[in-house]
Enzyme design. Structure first.
Site, short mmCIF file in Angstrom:
data_model
loop_
_atom_site.label_atom_id
_atom_site.label_comp_id
_atom_site.label_asym_id
_atom_site.label_seq_id
_atom_site.Cartn_x
_atom_site.Cartn_y
_atom_site.Cartn_z
N ASP A 42 0.84 -1.21 0.00
CA ASP A 42 0.00 0.00 0.00
C ASP A 42 0.87 1.25 0.00
O ASP A 42 0.60 2.20 -0.75
CB ASP A 42 -0.91 -0.03 1.22
CG ASP A 42 -1.72 1.24 1.37
OD1 ASP A 42 -2.65 1.46 0.57
OD2 ASP A 42 -1.41 2.05 2.28
N GLU A 114 -2.08 -5.44 -3.66
CA GLU A 114 -1.15 -4.64 -2.87
C GLU A 114 -0.05 -5.52 -2.28
O GLU A 114 1.12 -5.10 -2.22
CB GLU A 114 -1.90 -3.91 -1.76
CG GLU A 114 -2.75 -2.75 -2.26
CD GLU A 114 -3.41 -1.98 -1.15
OE1 GLU A 114 -3.60 -0.76 -1.31
OE2 GLU A 114 -3.73 -2.58 -0.09
#
Length: 232
Positions: A42, A114
């Site tokens: 992320d 992610e």
């Protein structure tokens, strides 16, 4: 299923196969799982997308850049990119998640993508991870124009049809699957004037509609060179 096809789509072959396997492991399957890699990915994703937007739009103010980035990294956007990579085919899920359609669930797919970005950074460094992220996002980035947010698939399809002076698509629920707490919706998108019907699947009706619209756009692109959109 072997992850070789996924690596081809990413344009990177992992040196550390354990990292790749970990990125594809959901917490329902075993521990350790991919949530720590998701945390790392992320942060990397946000940095790479921020740099892309900074370079692409040198006159855009900070607030607009922030809104564009937020749209690019939100769950819906990641979900669509993960679907394009067929990421669900490679996930390791527990039996319950498999039976309830976890391979297509937006949250699971977005988190796994992610996690993959985090694994890429650990495997090959930030520059390689950045290049892969830009490659995955290439189509979305190319559609961006200064001062505009990212238009979702339903909006783009509507604008295309309006520009061609065609009737708007009709969306209808084609079915539901799974338990009440983890339902999967199937939605049909029908464009009668073009004799085109596509289906999408998702954890909500809205997500399924977006997938159906995206598939309609893909059909139009291949059949009518959608990249040359008609102007109204």
């Amino acid at each position: 299923m072997t992850a070789f096809r996924l690596e081809q789509a990413l344009g990177h072959t992992f040196r550390d196969r354990d990292l790749l396997q970990l990125a594809l492991t959901h917490r329902s399957f075993t521990s350790p799982h991919n949530e720590r890699l998701e945390f790392l990915g992320d942060a990397i994703l946000n940095a790479v997308i921020a740099h892309c937007l900074f370079e692409r739009f040198p006159r855009l103010p900070e607030g607009d850049l922030s809104r564009l980035r937020a749209n690019l990294v939100r769950q819906d956007s990641l979900h669509q990119l993960a679907l394009a990579l067929s990421l669900g085919d490679f996930l390791r899920l527990g039996e319950g998640e498999q039976k309830s359609g976890g391979q297509q669930r937006p949250s699971i797919l977005a988190d796994a993508l992610e996690a993959l970005f985090g694994a890429l950074w650990l495997d090959a460094g930030f520059d390689v991870a950045g290049r892969v992220i830009v490659r995955v996002y290439a189509g979305v980035l190319d559609r961006l124009t200064s001062g505009q947010g990212i238009k979702d698939a339903k909006t783009r399809l509507q604008e295309y049809l309006q520009g061609a002076r065609l009737a708007l698509p009709q969306y209808s629920l084609a079915g539901t699957e799974g338990e009440a707490h983890a339902q999967q919706f199937r939605v049909a998108c029908v464009i009668e004037s073009l004799h085109l019907r596509t289906e999408g699947r998702g954890g909500s009706r809205r997500a399924a509609e977006q997938m159906a619209a995206e598939r309609a756009l893909e059909s139009l692109e291949s059949a009518h060179d959608f990249s040359r959109q008609p102007r109204s």
